[in-house]
Motif scaffolding. Structure first.
Motif, PDB file in Angstrom:
ATOM      1  N   ALA A  38       0.821  -1.214   0.000  1.00  0.00           N
ATOM      2  CA  ALA A  38       0.000   0.000   0.000  1.00  0.00           C
ATOM      3  C   ALA A  38       0.858   1.268   0.000  1.00  0.00           C
ATOM      4  O   ALA A  38       0.411   2.316  -0.474  1.00  0.00           O
ATOM      5  N   ALA A  39       2.086   1.194   0.489  1.00  0.00           N
ATOM      6  CA  ALA A  39       2.955   2.367   0.524  1.00  0.00           C
ATOM      7  C   ALA A  39       3.451   2.743  -0.873  1.00  0.00           C
ATOM      8  O   ALA A  39       3.809   3.893  -1.112  1.00  0.00           O
ATOM      9  N   LEU A  77       9.593   1.024 -12.076  1.00  0.00           N
ATOM     10  CA  LEU A  77      10.304   0.420 -10.947  1.00  0.00           C
ATOM     11  C   LEU A  77      11.644   1.109 -10.696  1.00  0.00           C
ATOM     12  O   LEU A  77      12.036   1.297  -9.537  1.00  0.00           O
ATOM     13  N   ASP A  78      12.339   1.500 -11.754  1.00  0.00           N
ATOM     14  CA  ASP A  78      13.606   2.222 -11.584  1.00  0.00           C
ATOM     15  C   ASP A  78      13.373   3.573 -10.915  1.00  0.00           C
ATOM     16  O   ASP A  78      14.140   3.991 -10.035  1.00  0.00           O
ATOM     17  N   GLU A  79      12.309   4.254 -11.331  1.00  0.00           N
ATOM     18  CA  GLU A  79      11.985   5.553 -10.731  1.00  0.00           C
ATOM     19  C   GLU A  79      11.587   5.388  -9.269  1.00  0.00           C
ATOM     20  O   GLU A  79      11.990   6.183  -8.419  1.00  0.00           O
ATOM     21  N   LEU A  80      10.830   4.332  -8.968  1.00  0.00           N
ATOM     22  CA  LEU A  80      10.475   4.043  -7.568  1.00  0.00           C
ATOM     23  C   LEU A  80      11.731   3.821  -6.738  1.00  0.00           C
ATOM     24  O   LEU A  80      11.849   4.326  -5.621  1.00  0.00           O
ATOM     25  N   ASP A 117      16.419   5.918   0.051  1.00  0.00           N
ATOM     26  CA  ASP A 117      16.755   6.184   1.449  1.00  0.00           C
ATOM     27  C   ASP A 117      15.724   5.621   2.421  1.00  0.00           C
ATOM     28  O   ASP A 117      16.024   5.452   3.607  1.00  0.00           O
ATOM     29  N   SER A 118      14.525   5.335   1.965  1.00  0.00           N
ATOM     30  CA  SER A 118      13.478   4.915   2.894  1.00  0.00           C
ATOM     31  C   SER A 118      13.146   3.425   2.824  1.00  0.00           C
ATOM     32  O   SER A 118      12.282   2.960   3.572  1.00  0.00           O
ATOM     33  N   LEU A 119      13.811   2.662   1.960  1.00  0.00           N
ATOM     34  CA  LEU A 119      13.558   1.224   1.914  1.00  0.00           C
ATOM     35  C   LEU A 119      14.115   0.568   3.173  1.00  0.00           C
ATOM     36  O   LEU A 119      15.188   0.925   3.653  1.00  0.00           O
ATOM     37  N   LEU A 120      13.369  -0.371   3.703  1.00  0.00           N
ATOM     38  CA  LEU A 120      13.782  -1.097   4.905  1.00  0.00           C
ATOM     39  C   LEU A 120      14.772  -2.198   4.529  1.00  0.00           C
ATOM     40  O   LEU A 120      14.817  -2.625   3.373  1.00  0.00           O
ATOM     41  N   LEU A 164      13.572  -9.003  -5.840  1.00  0.00           N
ATOM     42  CA  LEU A 164      13.702  -8.129  -4.671  1.00  0.00           C
ATOM     43  C   LEU A 164      12.319  -7.922  -4.057  1.00  0.00           C
ATOM     44  O   LEU A 164      11.337  -7.717  -4.766  1.00  0.00           O
ATOM     45  N   ARG A 165      12.250  -7.969  -2.746  1.00  0.00           N
ATOM     46  CA  ARG A 165      10.971  -7.902  -2.044  1.00  0.00           C
ATOM     47  C   ARG A 165      10.223  -6.599  -2.322  1.00  0.00           C
ATOM     48  O   ARG A 165       9.013  -6.586  -2.471  1.00  0.00           O
ATOM     49  N   TRP A 166      10.919  -5.473  -2.447  1.00  0.00           N
ATOM     50  CA  TRP A 166      10.222  -4.211  -2.672  1.00  0.00           C
ATOM     51  C   TRP A 166       9.600  -4.182  -4.072  1.00  0.00           C
ATOM     52  O   TRP A 166       8.546  -3.618  -4.269  1.00  0.00           O
ATOM     53  N   ARG A 167      10.262  -4.829  -5.050  1.00  0.00           N
ATOM     54  CA  ARG A 167       9.691  -4.892  -6.401  1.00  0.00           C
ATOM     55  C   ARG A 167       8.426  -5.752  -6.406  1.00  0.00           C
ATOM     56  O   ARG A 167       7.453  -5.444  -7.082  1.00  0.00           O
TER      57      ARG A 167
END
Length: 155
Positions: free
Chosen positions: A78-79, A101-104, A110-113, A125-128
């Protein structure tokens, strides 16, 4: 079959001692056996009730009870949704998935856990993965439409 050959060989057996369906003695036939009794349901033990942390009206002498949840290991899908919409809007409504995805990644560097940088069992990758899940939710909500393969677009 031995009982049918001769009564003197096996002993007296009647025709009812054999199953008509499989021609076996009733003691060996699955058709002549009564159904197995149902297994009793496992007995569930009730867990002892956990003590509840409740807060009452705070008085000057009673301290407040503060409960903390565990810190997140990775960013929830959701984020990513509002950022995906913003990126697509800035790009004119259509953009290749890899470019989104590259832009994200550049916006969220700096804010990815730490857990976001781990890989899923499939090797992504989990964020993708979370960003793709966010896109699916945006599609079901009607905020995005399916474009050609590999292209994300706004309606």
């Amino acid at each position: 079959m031995l009982g049918r050959v001769g009564a003197d060989m096996v002993g007296p057996m009647s025709e009812t001692d054999y199953c008509e369906l499989c021609d076996l003695p009733m003691s060996q036939c699955i058709h002549g056996r009564p159904p197995a009794p149902p297994e009793p349901a496992p007995v569930k033990k009730k867990a002892a009730p956990r003590p509840r942390k409740t807060t009452t009206k705070a008085s000057a002498s009673a301290p407040k009870v503060v409960t903390k949840s565990a810190p997140r290991k990775w960013t929830p899908p959701a984020a990513f949704a509002p950022l995906i919409l913003e990126i697509l809007e800035t790009a004119g409504g259509t953009m290749p998935a890899d470019a989104v995805l590259d832009e994200l990644e550049s916006q969220l560097a700096d804010s990815l856990l730490p857990g976001d940088l781990e890989t899923t069992p499939e090797g992504e990758l989990r964020w993708r993965y979370a960003a793709r899940r966010a896109r699916q939710k945006l599609l079901t909500e009607g905020l995005m439409t399916k474009g050609s393969p590999g292209v994300w677009q706004l309606p």
